[in-house]
Design an enzyme around this catalytic site. Structure first.
Site, PDB file in Angstrom:
ATOM      1  N   HIS A  76      -9.687   2.086  -0.570  1.00  0.00           N
ATOM      2  CA  HIS A  76      -8.243   1.839  -0.503  1.00  0.00           C
ATOM      3  C   HIS A  76      -7.780   1.281  -1.842  1.00  0.00           C
ATOM      4  O   HIS A  76      -8.068   0.137  -2.192  1.00  0.00           O
ATOM      5  CB  HIS A  76      -7.945   0.860   0.625  1.00  0.00           C
ATOM      6  N   HIS A  81      -2.910   8.094   5.753  1.00  0.00           N
ATOM      7  CA  HIS A  81      -3.107   6.762   5.192  1.00  0.00           C
ATOM      8  C   HIS A  81      -4.573   6.363   5.372  1.00  0.00           C
ATOM      9  O   HIS A  81      -5.201   5.855   4.440  1.00  0.00           O
ATOM     10  CB  HIS A  81      -2.171   5.762   5.873  1.00  0.00           C
ATOM     11  N   CYS A 100       0.806  -1.225   0.000  1.00  0.00           N
ATOM     12  CA  CYS A 100       0.000   0.000   0.000  1.00  0.00           C
ATOM     13  C   CYS A 100       0.841   1.278   0.000  1.00  0.00           C
ATOM     14  O   CYS A 100       0.288   2.377  -0.066  1.00  0.00           O
ATOM     15  CB  CYS A 100      -0.927   0.013   1.202  1.00  0.00           C
TER      16      CYS A 100
END
Length: 800
Positions: free
Chosen positions: A333, A298, A166
């Site tokens: 995400h 994040h 990620c």
């Protein structure tokens, strides 16, 4: 630490809220969510069916027509093309006077062409290997995304792909900065892309990380919604951008990378790793926490990630934490794309002086630590400097420092000269050679390290493989950790343990040591096993999934050895090892680390052989014989190289120096390789120029020759065209097979070890040489990857 001075002059963005940057940014600034029920993936059997899917869902079509090539285009590649086209147009690159060979590409992705890979895998399982459409695999390797962009635009500069899960998109931008500031590119197309896929739904569902409700980062924090998208920035030197009169959207002033070394999937709950990354970015940019106006977080919506990040933000500036918000609350995400998508969001926030919001559902709680998460809708305000955070599996943290193009926001760097770098350790394990001593002995005797293992493929017969026996993959690894580590991770752990037996690090030294992990194809056997079970049963395996990410092996090594310095993972095929050396070298030169471990690991599972068996003559039936068109033998290996700042390294441990890099490409396109040797010869010539040496100063070329005439002959021509014909030509793939990214790092070790041989005749047995030739003191190590990427490095031994 040397500050960055790289401008962002163009952006491209595809996300669930819009198919270009303008529409996406307008929706994000307004707090509009694009999260809805997914249509492009069958998610009925999973915990959640919600996702941030591109408008149009399963019917989405790329806006930009394909410019070159043939065959199908994976959804991932089409998304990357649309975002790149927008960014390039915005930066007006077509009107700029940049040569194609000076335009680099640095992309981040976690899944790449996973949808194409899944289609091939289903056909294989349902209809047999012979009936499966192998053309689907052209756009399956992660590096094919960068190869596709190069093909479509004709860019022939340095090229690589980052895959820190990620954090990949953010790391890709960081490395783009280094390609420019090291002089290997004038412009870099940097970004990230990932599609929604059955694989990722199955993986996060089995971990119970998905939220069946709309995600609520920093408030309810009950799980994440997956998303898809692409974010691309055009990077160029600030002075050049200003000279050509292009508006500067933002400046990348710094970046920070760190490893938690805490857990394979969960972040360090103290937030110390995330805090180190943010502080490193500020240090590079010469700014303080007081200068930060906004943090694009994040913000996944999972309890562990949200609590860790909010704690880190609260510690960054305890008296008055900066506003923090989560773009994922609107678009989901996007995995490997997230760092780039969110960097684009931060750039546009700086441009317009708008703080992007966090969507807060009615049932959500207040944000922890009293943080301002910019709830519900964006707001205007003074905004000069922003951090964009990305944190990933394996405790990989990345933070980008972005500022307006304002002299007052530039800060001061604490150093202005690059630091010399030395090699202080090497270790290798490959094929049947269980440790570095075995590897060196087989090279000295020039004796193949394989021959006992063969793989039988349905309908194609059997083939030799130069794989590492499992019995060699336990030495030096904590037995309690072995159950968590897959096959790829074990070879990485074993080879690092081998190196650290010779170059022991104190606990304090280890905590300040960084790690760049390189792999050609990643944990392919683990990926295949997880996907096979997922396809056949509809349920993912929680033991396998954490090891399917490309950076898992590096994360295990960091955890085992408490390495907490800068970290990144490069998955760009056979050139990954040299890219890793370059990134590690730059981090030391810049002052971001005193010591970097460059590590590679590769394997040769059945799935890899199955992908190539149908190509007549591609795989050898017996031996790999470079320059004799024998066919390839795939191998497994792990290699570790320790780099240190010359000023702080123990002098008695110095083995040699990395003198220069050559990183080039061509427009071959995914799965193909042009017959022209131009790209390869430019790599050699660039490395020589970077090293400041002439071709006649090179004693040996460590070749990438692999037994395929189309490759070996092209490299031979490139060697001649670069003026290197008088050098000895050594081809160690004859001994260890083709081990992906590890082959180039093994070549570096081979070059250093050759200089230590006491028997002058040993060189004649392992290379094309004339009797009586002296041992080499300077070598150039060659690597390539199908798709059109070529990288080389000049290595000088201590005795040169």
């Amino acid at each position: 630490m040397i500050a960055s001075d790289v401008a962002v002059t163009g952006v491209g963005l595809l996300a669930a809220v819009g198919l270009d940057a303008q529409r996406s940014w307008a929706a994000i600034a307004a707090g509009s969510s694009g999260i809805s029920r997914v249509t492009s993936v069958d998610a009925d059997g999973f915990i959640s069916q919600l996702a941030g899917e591109l408008p149009g869902g399963s019917d989405w079509k790329a806006a930009v027509p394909r410019r070159a090539g043939r065959g199908r285009v994976d959804r991932c590649h089409a998304m990357a093309l649309d975002a790149t086209e927008e960014a390039v147009a915005g930066a007006r690159l077509a009107a700029a006077d940049y040569a194609p060979e000076r335009v680099g590409i640095s992309f981040g992705t976690s899944l790449g062409g996973a949808r194409s890979g899944e289609a091939f895998h289903r056909q294989w399982l349902e209809e047999g290997l012979r009936r499966a459409d192998a053309s689907l695999l052209r756009q399956y390797p992660l590096h094919s995304v960068a190869d596709y962009i190069a093909e479509q635009f004709g860019y022939t500069g340095a090229r690589t792909v980052q895959s820190n899960a990620c954090a990949a998109g953010a790391v890709a931008i960081a490395y783009g900065v280094e390609l420019i500031e090291s002089g290997h590119a004038d412009v870099v197309i940097a970004g990230g892309v990932d599609p929604l896929a059955y694989f990722s739904f199955g993986g996060f569902s089995c971990l119970e990380a998905l939220d069946p409700l709309h995600c609520a980062p920093y408030t309810r924090s009950s799980g994440l919604n997956l998303g898809e998208g692409a974010g691309v920035v055009v990077l160029e030197r600030l002075a050049l951008a200003q000279a050509r009169g292009i508006p500067v959207l933002a400046v990348v002033r710094g970046y920070g990378l760190s490893a938690d070394a805490h857990h394979p999937t969960a972040p360090d709950p103290t937030g110390r790793g995330a805090l180190r990354a943010m502080r490193a970015a500020l240090d590079m940019g010469g700014l303080s926490p007081d200068d930060v106006d906004y943090v694009n977080g994040h913000g996944t919506g999972t309890p562990a990630n949200d609590s860790t990040e909010t704690r880190a933000i609260a510690q960054l500036r305890p008296s008055d934490p900066p506003p923090l918000s989560s773009t994922k609350s609107m678009i989901g995400h996007t995995l490997g794309a997230a760092g780039a998508v969110e960097a684009v969001t931060a750039v546009l926030a700086l441009r317009d002086s708008v703080f992007p919001p966090t969507v807060v559902p009615p049932d959500a709680m207040d944000a922890p630590h009293g943080l301002d998460i910019v709830p519900a809708a964006g707001r205007t305000g003074a905004l000069s400097a922003a951090l964009s955070n990305s944190f990933a599996f394996g405790g990989n943290n990345a933070s980008l420092l972005l500022t307006r193009d304002d002299p007052a926001a530039r800060g001061e760097s604490s150093a202005s000269t690059e630091r010399p770098v030395v090699i202080t350790g090497t270790a290798a394990i490959a094929a049947d050679a269980k440790d570095s001593a075995d590897v060196r002995a087989l090279l000295r005797a020039w004796k193949p390290a394989y021959g006992t293992q063969r793989v039988t493929l349905e309908g194609y017969g059997d083939f030799p493989v130069a794989e590492i026996p499992e019995k060699h993959l336990t030495r030096g690894v904590n037995p309690q950790m072995l159950r968590r580590i897959d096959n790829l991770g074990r070879r990485a752990a074993v080879v690092v343990a081998d190196l650290l037996r010779e170059r022991k690090l104190s606990r304090d030294e280890a905590s300040r040591t960084g790690l760049i992990f390189a792999t050609g194809t990643g944990p392919l056997s683990t990926v295949e096993a997880f996907q096979r079970e997922l396809i056949q049963t509809g349920s993912g395996n929680t033991r396998l999934f954490p090891n399917t990410v490309m950076n898992a092996a590096g994360g295990h090594v960091a955890l085992l050895n408490r390495l907490q310095g800068p970290t990144a993972t490069i998955c760009a095929g056979g050139t990954s090892g040299i890219s890793a050396l370059h990134f590690a070298t730059r981090l030391i030169q810049r002052g971001a680390a005193d010591r970097m471990m460059v590590l590679s690991a590769d394997e040769a599972p059945v799935a890899m052989l199955a992908a190539h068996a149908r190509i007549d003559g591609f795989l050898s039936r017996e031996r790999c014989l470079p320059f004799r068109n024998s066919g390839k033998v795939f191998g497994g290996a792990g290699v570790a190289v320790l780099l240190e700042a010359a000023a702080t390294a123990p002098q008695e441990k110095t083995m040699g120096w990395i003198e220069g890099f050559g990183m080039t490409g061509d427009a071959s396109g995914p799965g193909r390789l042009e017959a022209s040797s131009d790209g390869w010869s430019r790599s050699f010539r660039s490395a020589l120029v970077d090293a400041g040496v002439a071709a006649c100063d090179v004693d040996v070329v460590v070749s990438a020759a692999c037994g395929r005439a189309a490759i070996d002959d092209t490299e031979t021509t490139a060697v001649r065209d670069a003026g290197l014909s008088s050098a000895v030509l050594s081809a160690p793939k004859e001994i260890f097979g083709d081990a992906g990214a590890s082959s180039a790092l093994l070549g570096v070790a081979h070059a250093l070890w050759m200089s230590e041989e006491t028997d002058d005749g040993a060189l004649d047995r392992k290379a094309r040489a004339s009797p009586g030739r002296s041992l080499p003191r300077r070598a150039i190590v060659s690597s390539y990857e199908v798709g059109g990427s070529y990288q080389s490095v000049v290595v000088r031994s201590r005795d040169a």
